[in-house]
Design an enzyme around this catalytic site. Sequence first.
Site, PDB file in Angstrom:
ATOM      1  N   CYS A 140       0.835  -1.254  -0.044  1.00 46.93           N
ATOM      2  CA  CYS A 140       0.094   0.049   0.134  1.00 46.93           C
ATOM      3  C   CYS A 140       0.892   1.113  -0.182  1.00 46.93           C
ATOM      4  O   CYS A 140       1.485   1.607   1.029  1.00 46.93           O
ATOM      5  CB  CYS A 140      -0.857  -0.220   1.163  1.00 46.93           C
ATOM      6  SG  CYS A 140      -1.695   1.558   1.491  1.00 46.93           S
ATOM      7  N   CYS A 143      -0.190   4.063   2.334  1.00 46.91           N
ATOM      8  CA  CYS A 143      -0.282   3.861   3.622  1.00 46.91           C
ATOM      9  C   CYS A 143       1.043   4.122   4.227  1.00 46.91           C
ATOM     10  O   CYS A 143       1.541   4.915   5.050  1.00 46.91           O
ATOM     11  CB  CYS A 143      -0.661   2.493   3.942  1.00 46.91           C
ATOM     12  SG  CYS A 143      -2.229   2.105   3.224  1.00 46.91           S
ATOM     13  N   ASP A 144       2.242   3.655   3.265  1.00 41.76           N
ATOM     14  CA  ASP A 144       3.454   3.440   3.610  1.00 41.76           C
ATOM     15  C   ASP A 144       4.503   4.354   3.019  1.00 41.76           C
ATOM     16  O   ASP A 144       5.555   4.901   3.662  1.00 41.76           O
ATOM     17  CB  ASP A 144       4.059   2.025   3.489  1.00 41.76           C
ATOM     18  CG  ASP A 144       3.376   1.180   4.400  1.00 41.76           C
ATOM     19  OD1 ASP A 144       2.618   1.502   5.433  1.00 41.76           O
ATOM     20  OD2 ASP A 144       2.734  -0.011   3.779  1.00 41.76           O
TER      21      ASP A 144
END
Length: 316
Positions: A140, A143-144
């Site tokens: 992701c 997200c990261d």
Amino acid sequence: MTVDGGRDYDVVIVGAGPAGLCAGLYAARARLKTIVLEKGVPGGQIVNTHLVEDYPGFLSVEGGELARLMQEHAEHFGAEVVMAEVSAVRSEGPNGVVKVVETTDTTYRAKAVILTAGGSPIKLGVPGEERLNARGVSYCAVCDGPFFGGRVLVVVGGGDAAVEEATYLTKYASRVILVHRRDQLRAQKILQDRFFANPKAEVRWNSVVEEIVGERSVSGVRIRNVVSGETSHLDVGGVFVFIGFRPNGDILADTGVTMDHGGHVITNALMETGVAGIYAAGDVRAQLARQVTTAVGDATTAAIAAEKYIESLGAH
Ligand code: NAP
């Protein structure tokens, strides 16, 4: 007349991505008692998508914001959106007319079930991937990505997700190396053009990741050129894997619905699965495009078909 009783519903929808929330909107607006069950965060894959720019009416909208609006819209018409993990769906009663949906702590009964459970990312299955998951291995970018400021990253895959997310990661990374097993990408041309126009973008063609290495976090990858057979090492701080996903259709295994070799639920044009009262829509269904637009279109059809089916039972 709709069914009564706390856990009795006209329609139980499994999964609250765009398809599930849209099915919820249509079913609730048709005055069906409707619940949408979601094991994680409502919104499905768009929650992990930085910007959605191919949903009509929105030139560009953050995935999380679109998800929030979709949930609000479904709830506005009376759909309940509840966090619960569904473990099984089965048919009971005469002619299997009652659909039973089991979750970890509750059993729901419904006249119709719409499966909109999406899918989960496919893993590479190489040494180091599992061990370094969340320590530099990610599925992701939204997200990261922010954790990888100034680092060199590898993105694996050649589809829309890989190329789009690779471009997104150039916001943070010093270089993004796309590793693809063939000598051409399957991603849409517009996404490719955007990636290649970025000065931080690189590609390793005909290459596969054989191992992800690192002690406490990712420090590199070993890649192999599948044409020459040569292996080489890349020093990288992170590996983002976007090689497709596996549909979450397993919970329908006992209902007798048909699935294709990839586990996608097969439906007809009305989103009927072949088991009366069970429908599927969105990424869990075998289909061409897997877009938010097609997911909500399919979900609309599924909800309307479910409404007509419930009417045909004579109890609605
Ligand atoms: P996808 O289209 O199935 O592409 C998967 C990619 O990973 C392919 O390039 C494939 O290579 C490669 N691959 C598969 N297994 C591999 C392995 N074991 N090792 C190395 N590479 C492997 O999946 P996706 O990109 O996740 O897209 C899924 C769906 O979502 C698609 O329908 C896509 O259109 C849609 N999507 C759309 C957008 C957008 O429109 N903006 C964004 C994201 C996703 P080969 O090409 O050699 O098969």
